[in-house]
Design an enzyme around this catalytic site. Structure first.
Site, short mmCIF file in Angstrom:
data_model
loop_
_atom_site.label_atom_id
_atom_site.label_comp_id
_atom_site.label_asym_id
_atom_site.label_seq_id
_atom_site.Cartn_x
_atom_site.Cartn_y
_atom_site.Cartn_z
N ARG A 178 0.82 -1.21 0.00
CA ARG A 178 0.00 0.00 0.00
C ARG A 178 0.85 1.26 0.00
O ARG A 178 0.52 2.25 -0.65
CB ARG A 178 -0.91 -0.02 1.24
N LYS A 218 -9.46 -20.73 15.28
CA LYS A 218 -8.29 -20.97 16.14
C LYS A 218 -7.76 -19.66 16.72
O LYS A 218 -7.17 -19.66 17.80
CB LYS A 218 -7.20 -21.71 15.37
#
Length: 343
Positions: free
Chosen positions: A43, A202
């Site tokens: 970015r 998880k």
């Protein structure tokens, strides 16, 4: 490539990785080390320039030398041009926003590969579902990568394995061969649902394990949370159409153990801060402004379970702590004193 592709499976001659965080950069390194031409999109222009010029990403992987063959750019059009697979290495809650911007520039028929692990807030969609909704891609064009894949260890070329899941097995094989190296061993699977939910849930269980550690509990507590957490993940995944066996594999138990036990796990570290009595905002500040993915996804996962009638007491407990409804100590006592039942 590390091996000859099966007849009828075309190699990936060019791959774009969108997202230059620790995992995106590491996966781009894996692709380059496997001999796959790859361009990493960042970015910020300064990050792309440093990767391209100095072969380093000092913000995320300061001690890792990146392959000279790894190209980098801050121009998404340049990264996407001619790509046969596009790897989306973005936080789960940012995926939709970025994809909407990139959608007009995606090559036609390209394989879309998700590295994100989460469930989208509001919509309760898995990442592959978000990708299909935004891009209008058929589900068999979307692959996911999930497993015990702590980026720092992989970047240091410590051996690990992972799962590449796609409904189109030939696409999964193509991605598998594109990222197979001496230290990174990918297996294939067609159970996208199981792999995605294993990877998303998880993170929440790792928050619980970190919280337990922050409260001063030891290995017995940790093992109990991991085991009962796996039971919760499995119940939810199967209710949504996953295969039970997937959750016993790399994308289930493997990823769960690594994320719950390792000090490299951001979710584990964040949970420890909560266990020591910090608020979510304070834990975020202590974590250099980064919020763990499990914090962002626990509401959505809890609601997903509720809608499907699945009991997820650990996930619900983490959600309540993250929402500020109860303290870590209070919810720990509740879990310990649950009613007796058959395992």
């Amino acid at each position: 490539m590390s091996a000859v592709l099966p007849e009828g499976v075309r190699p990936l001659d060019r791959v774009a990785v969108l997202g230059a965080g620790s995992w995106g950069t590491t996966f781009a390194k894996v692709l380059a080390d496997a001999g796959t031409p790859v361009t990493l999109w960042a970015r910020r222009a300064e990050v792309a320039e440093t990767v391209a010029r100095e072969h380093r990403n000092p913000e995320y992987l300061p001690d890792v030398e990146l392959p000279a063959e790894l190209a980098a750019t801050a121009d998404a059009d340049e990264a996407l041009a001619g790509a046969q697979a596009v790897v989306l290495a973005l936080p789960a809650q940012k995926l939709r926003e970025n994809l909407q911007h990139w959608r007009p520039h995606l090559p036609e028929g390209v394989t879309l590969v998700s590295l994100a692990k989460g469930v989208e807030r509001g919509t309760l969609l898995r990442m592959s579902e978000v990708i299909c909704e935004v891009t209008d891609a058929a589900p068999d064009r979307v692959a996911v990568v999930s497993g015990p894949n702590l980026a720092g260890e992989i970047a240091a070329e410590q051996p690990t394995a992972t799962v590449v899941a796609c409904r189109d097995h030939e696409r999964a094989i193509a991605v598998q061969h594109a990222c197979s190296t001496g230290y990174f061993k990918p297996y294939t699977n067609t159970d996208v649902i199981g792999c995605e939910l294993g990877g998303a849930c998880k993170n929440v269980i790792a928050l619980a394990c970190g919280t337990a550690a922050g409260l001063g509990y030891g290995d017995n507590t940790m093992a109990s949370l991991i085991t009962r957490g796996l039971a919760e993940i499995s119940r939810l995944a199967v209710a949504l159409g996953a295969e039970q066996l997937t959750l016993a594999g790399l994308a289930g138990m493997g990823d769960l153990v690594a994320t719950c036990a390792s000090p490299l796990s951001r979710n584990r570290r964040f949970g420890e801060a909560l266990g020591r009595g910090l608020s979510v905002a304070e834990a975020e500040e202590a974590n250099h402004g980064q919020v763990a993915e499990g914090v962002k996804s626990c509401d959505a996962i809890s609601e997903l379970a509720r809608r499907h009638g699945v009991d997820t007491p650990i996930v619900d407990a983490v959600r309540r702590v993250c929402d500020g409804e109860v303290s870590a100590k209070e919810v720990g006592d509740e879990l310990i004193n649950r009613e007796l039942k058959v395992e």
